[in-house]
Scaffold this motif. Sequence first.
Motif, PDB file in Angstrom:
ATOM      1  N   THR A  10       6.829   9.304 -13.526  1.00  8.76           N
ATOM      2  CA  THR A  10       7.601  10.446 -14.007  1.00  8.76           C
ATOM      3  C   THR A  10       7.008  10.918 -15.326  1.00  8.76           C
ATOM      4  O   THR A  10       6.848  10.115 -16.252  1.00  8.76           O
ATOM      5  CB  THR A  10       9.077  10.072 -14.208  1.00  8.76           C
ATOM      6  N   VAL A  11       6.696  12.210 -15.382  1.00 12.91           N
ATOM      7  CA  VAL A  11       6.116  12.789 -16.591  1.00 12.91           C
ATOM      8  C   VAL A  11       7.124  13.767 -17.181  1.00 12.91           C
ATOM      9  O   VAL A  11       7.515  14.737 -16.525  1.00 12.91           O
ATOM     10  CB  VAL A  11       4.787  13.511 -16.296  1.00 12.91           C
ATOM     11  N   SER A  12       7.541  13.508 -18.383  1.00 13.71           N
ATOM     12  CA  SER A  12       8.529  14.369 -19.044  1.00 13.71           C
ATOM     13  C   SER A  12       7.821  15.425 -19.897  1.00 13.71           C
ATOM     14  O   SER A  12       6.756  15.179 -20.462  1.00 13.71           O
ATOM     15  CB  SER A  12       9.460  13.532 -19.907  1.00 13.71           C
ATOM     16  N   ALA A  27       5.808  14.204  -4.107  1.00 12.44           N
ATOM     17  CA  ALA A  27       6.883  14.641  -4.977  1.00 12.44           C
ATOM     18  C   ALA A  27       8.075  15.048  -4.122  1.00 12.44           C
ATOM     19  O   ALA A  27       7.915  15.395  -2.941  1.00 12.44           O
ATOM     20  CB  ALA A  27       6.411  15.808  -5.836  1.00 12.44           C
ATOM     21  N   PRO A  28       9.276  15.026  -4.673  1.00 10.12           N
ATOM     22  CA  PRO A  28      10.466  15.402  -3.899  1.00 10.12           C
ATOM     23  C   PRO A  28      10.328  16.787  -3.295  1.00 10.12           C
ATOM     24  O   PRO A  28       9.964  17.755  -3.980  1.00 10.12           O
ATOM     25  CB  PRO A  28      11.584  15.362  -4.947  1.00 10.12           C
ATOM     26  N   GLY A  29      10.583  16.881  -2.006  1.00 14.42           N
ATOM     27  CA  GLY A  29      10.545  18.160  -1.324  1.00 14.42           C
ATOM     28  C   GLY A  29       9.151  18.688  -1.033  1.00 14.42           C
ATOM     29  O   GLY A  29       9.002  19.818  -0.555  1.00 14.42           O
ATOM     30  N   LYS A  30       8.131  17.887  -1.314  1.00 10.98           N
ATOM     31  CA  LYS A  30       6.756  18.334  -1.095  1.00 10.98           C
ATOM     32  C   LYS A  30       6.043  17.414  -0.118  1.00 10.98           C
ATOM     33  O   LYS A  30       6.448  16.271   0.097  1.00 10.98           O
ATOM     34  CB  LYS A  30       5.997  18.385  -2.413  1.00 10.98           C
ATOM     35  N   SER A  80      -6.241  19.024  -7.869  1.00 14.32           N
ATOM     36  CA  SER A  80      -5.234  19.069  -8.932  1.00 14.32           C
ATOM     37  C   SER A  80      -5.413  17.976  -9.981  1.00 14.32           C
ATOM     38  O   SER A  80      -4.828  18.058 -11.059  1.00 14.32           O
ATOM     39  CB  SER A  80      -3.831  18.975  -8.326  1.00 14.32           C
ATOM     40  N   VAL A  81      -6.207  16.961  -9.686  1.00 12.44           N
ATOM     41  CA  VAL A  81      -6.377  15.855 -10.634  1.00 12.44           C
ATOM     42  C   VAL A  81      -7.806  15.688 -11.102  1.00 12.44           C
ATOM     43  O   VAL A  81      -8.091  14.811 -11.934  1.00 12.44           O
ATOM     44  CB  VAL A  81      -5.878  14.522 -10.035  1.00 12.44           C
ATOM     45  N   LYS A  82      -8.690  16.513 -10.597  1.00  6.72           N
ATOM     46  CA  LYS A  82     -10.107  16.371 -10.926  1.00  6.72           C
ATOM     47  C   LYS A  82     -10.312  16.487 -12.438  1.00  6.72           C
ATOM     48  O   LYS A  82      -9.785  17.387 -13.079  1.00  6.72           O
ATOM     49  CB  LYS A  82     -10.906  17.441 -10.185  1.00  6.72           C
ATOM     50  N   PRO A 101       4.020  17.430 -16.102  1.00  8.95           N
ATOM     51  CA  PRO A 101       5.215  17.226 -15.252  1.00  8.95           C
ATOM     52  C   PRO A 101       4.938  17.408 -13.761  1.00  8.95           C
ATOM     53  O   PRO A 101       5.627  16.798 -12.933  1.00  8.95           O
ATOM     54  CB  PRO A 101       6.195  18.276 -15.783  1.00  8.95           C
ATOM     55  N   GLU A 102       3.926  18.196 -13.410  1.00  8.91           N
ATOM     56  CA  GLU A 102       3.588  18.396 -11.988  1.00  8.91           C
ATOM     57  C   GLU A 102       2.988  17.136 -11.354  1.00  8.91           C
ATOM     58  O   GLU A 102       2.846  17.065 -10.131  1.00  8.91           O
ATOM     59  CB  GLU A 102       2.606  19.558 -11.837  1.00  8.91           C
ATOM     60  N   ASP A 103       2.639  16.167 -12.166  1.00 12.46           N
ATOM     61  CA  ASP A 103       2.131  14.898 -11.654  1.00 12.46           C
ATOM     62  C   ASP A 103       3.255  13.931 -11.276  1.00 12.46           C
ATOM     63  O   ASP A 103       2.997  12.843 -10.751  1.00 12.46           O
ATOM     64  CB  ASP A 103       1.218  14.235 -12.687  1.00 12.46           C
ATOM     65  N   THR A 104       4.485  14.301 -11.547  1.00 17.87           N
ATOM     66  CA  THR A 104       5.623  13.457 -11.208  1.00 17.87           C
ATOM     67  C   THR A 104       5.724  13.292  -9.699  1.00 17.87           C
ATOM     68  O   THR A 104       5.784  14.270  -8.956  1.00 17.87           O
ATOM     69  CB  THR A 104       6.925  14.064 -11.758  1.00 17.87           C
TER      70      THR A 104
END
Length: 123
Positions: free
Chosen positions: A120-122, A40-43, A63-65, A88-91
Amino acid sequence: QVQLVESGGGLVQAGGSLSLSCVASGLSFTSWSMGCFRQAPGKAREFVVSISRNGGSTYSGDSVKGRFTISRDTAKNTVYLHMNNLNPEDTAVYYCAAGFITITRSSGEPNYWGQGTQVTVSS
């Protein structure tokens, strides 16, 4: 020349599902563990999921389990990432990877990478 080509990224609403595909060429598919990372951007880049050479074992990041699964089709040299209950954290940009050593969260750098596909998750 090894190539990993991802497809299937896009925009999805929170709570929705999305599937990514990664087609591998230039390598003996059944000799390689396959995995998916994201950034993700910045991560920092994050391990998402992986699958062993024979498909008998899969590994998931915390985080996805329970939400993301990975599978492979040896006839098509393709790996599939199925993502459910997206938030949205999956973006992130999702990258396919191939590793001669089984890819896990702590296995080290895979040998080959795809070009990445945006998810991208809105909210």
